[in-house]
Design a protein around this motif. Structure first.
Motif, PDB file in Angstrom:
ATOM      1  N   GLU A 283      -4.699   9.204   6.254  1.00 47.06           N
ATOM      2  CA  GLU A 283      -2.738   8.308   5.093  1.00 47.06           C
ATOM      3  C   GLU A 283      -3.600   8.530   3.652  1.00 47.06           C
ATOM      4  OE1 GLU A 283      -3.269   5.464   7.687  1.00 47.06           O
ATOM      5  OE2 GLU A 283      -3.648   7.466   8.479  1.00 47.06           O
ATOM      6  N   ASP A 286      -4.274  11.992   3.011  1.00 45.00           N
ATOM      7  CA  ASP A 286      -2.540  12.132   1.698  1.00 45.00           C
ATOM      8  C   ASP A 286      -1.962  11.436   0.572  1.00 45.00           C
ATOM      9  OD1 ASP A 286      -1.736  13.357   4.049  1.00 45.00           O
ATOM     10  OD2 ASP A 286      -1.113  12.206   5.561  1.00 45.00           O
ATOM     11  N   ASN A 290      -0.774  13.299  -3.256  1.00 45.77           N
ATOM     12  CA  ASN A 290       0.159  12.270  -3.850  1.00 45.77           C
ATOM     13  C   ASN A 290       0.012  12.006  -5.230  1.00 45.77           C
ATOM     14  OD1 ASN A 290       1.922  13.016  -1.505  1.00 45.77           O
ATOM     15  ND2 ASN A 290       1.507  11.840  -0.535  1.00 45.77           N
TER      16      ASN A 290
END
Ligand code: GDP
Ligand code: IMO
Ligand code: MG
Length: 426
Positions: A283, A286, A290
């Motif tokens: 994560e 990610d 993002n």
């Protein structure tokens, strides 16, 4: 005045375009020295976001001349699209953009060969941008290429046909289906349009400017870890992206190079295949992707993300003789409780602090130091005095490890979101 060089220290997309645009008011000439439309250099100002592919990132400033150097490979279709977009924005491209007669041309069949070669590699593919870069540089070193200067020749079409015949033979070995007629017509139309641009012997032009004490900035594309000699071969591009490339790609003697500005992100990204020691698959990776909008500006592909890799950065600083570092996208690391930095690798059971020949993940894993993160949004900062303490500690840690000062900290994509730790730069 010596020629300054600005280049990427990681795997590309470090933010070179933004910083060239910020520094341009200090320079008379900006020269791109290698690569081609595989590059996407993003500039943001006055609410405009613009991506340049072949044209140097100084084009939006009135006074500077922009040169596409002999080391660059040009796709006429892409270059004309770039020019049309700039003309629509009111940029006087014709008087501010000069082309080296020695820059090589990307033919439609170079793009087909790129695609055929990648398809043949299957799982081992490079992850090329498929813009024809590799095949064009192959024809350059193979002494078969066509150059900008050739477009004026009465037998240009014959030269073109001879090279395309060779390419067709190669494509037949690949069993690769293609249609050429339409794209070929567009290509020749673009070649005609390119004739409005001034062609120059750029090495003479630049050396004359140097003698006349003009300020010159050489703009690199891609990044040092994608360099054909020193990158993670074979997962590299096909040119010398390092400082030496500015010498061969513009005709500048090594003793005329002055400052070398090394651009790096506060973390790492890579698009395409190849080793990436600090890559994150969780994560955190990610979140960086993002928050940082880490999607390719040319292909739209998601960029792979990871923590900052100091052994790799040190290597790039060494190869380039970097005199000043510029850290980009510090704002993207806001909101992490801790920030990791790779200081060493575990290599086959031993601790090392350099980039070895074989970086495959079975052999090499990163060893991290953890630093305190910061929570503040940095995008509204205008002065170095406003930098939060934890970010200052991050900056000082990197400077100490690398031994080179960080003179710019970038906190957003816009021109204005640039913190100058060294005021004389602009
Ligand atoms: P280049 O190829 O090195 O010129 O970099 P790219 O333009 O491909 O990728 C950099 C991306 O980050 C672009 O979308 C820039 O607008 C953006 N960018 C540059 N500097 C910063 C920064 O400090 N913060 C943020 N958030 N974005 C930035
Ligand atoms: P800028 O100048 C990031 C990568 C491709 C692929 C490898 C080879 O915007 O930083 P190529 O098309 O050259 O055959 O691709 O290099 N690559 C880039 N990655 N930024 C770039 O340019 C790149 N140009 C090429 O993704 O892995
Ligand atoms: Mg880019």
């Amino acid at each position: 005045m010596k020629v300054d060089v600005l280049l990427g220290l990681q795997w590309g997309d470090e933010g070179k375009g933004k910083i060239v645009d910020v520094l341009t008011p200090k320079y008379d000439i900006i020269g791109r020295f290698q690569g081609g439309p595989n590059a996407g250099h993003t500039l943001e100002f006055n609410g405009i976001k613009h991506v340049l592919r072949t044209i140097p990132s100084g084009i939006f400033h009135d006074k500077s001349i922009n040169i596409i150097g002999n080391g660059v490979v040009i796709d006429p279709i892409v270059l004309m699209a770039e020019i049309d977009a700039l003309v629509k924005m009111g940029v006087d491209v014709k008087s501010k953009l000069l082309l080296s007669t020695k820059a090589h041309l990307i033919l439609p069949t170079h793009r087909l060969l790129d695609a055929a070669s990648e398809a043949a590699k299957g799982k081992e593919k490079i992850g090329s941008t498929l813009k024809g870069i590799g095949p064009t540089y192959m024809d350059k070193t193979g002494r078969n290429g066509l150059r900008i200067g050739d477009i004026n020749s009465p037998n240009f079409k014959d030269k073109y046909n001879a090279l395309v015949e060779k390419h067709k033979q190669l494509l037949s070995f690949h069993n690769f289906d293609y249609t050429l007629a339409e794209i070929e017509a567009d290509w020749f139309k673009a070649i005609e349009s390119l004739k409005i641009l001034q062609q120059i012997e750029s090495e003479h032009y630049i050396n004359e400017a140097y003698k006349n004490n003009k300020a010159i900035l050489a703009e690199g594309a891609q990044g040092s870890l994608l360099d054909i000699d020193f990158g993670s071969y074979p997962f590299v591009t096909s040119s010398n992206t390092i400082c030496a490339g500015a010498c061969t790609g513009l005709g500048i003697a090594p003793n005329r190079i002055g400052n070398v500005f090394g651009i790096f992100k506060a973390y790492c990204t890579r698009v395409g295949s190849g080793p990436f020691p600090t890559e994150l698959f969780d994560e955190t990776g990610d979140k960086i992707r993002n928050n940082g909008r880490e999607f390719g500006s040319v292909t739209g592909r998601p960029r792979r993300t990871g923590w900052l890799d100091l052994p790799a950065l040190k290597y790039a600083v060494m190869i380039n003789g970097v005199t000043e570092l510029m850290m980009m996208k510090a704002d993207i690391l806001s909101g992490f409780e801790t920030i990791k930095v790779c200081t060493h690798y575990n290599y086959n059971g031993k601790q090392i602090d350099f980039l070895p020949y074989d970086c495959s993940p079975e052999l090499l894993s990163p060893i991290y130091k953890e630093l305190k993160g910061w929570n503040q949004d940095l995008t509204g900062l205008h002065n170095v005095s406003e930098i939060p303490q934890a970010l200052n500690e991050y900056i000082h840690f990197i400077e100490k490890e690398i031994g080179v000062p960080i003179s710019i900290v970038s906190v957003g994509p816009d021109r204005t979101q640039t913190l100058m730790r060294k005021k004389e730069l602009v």
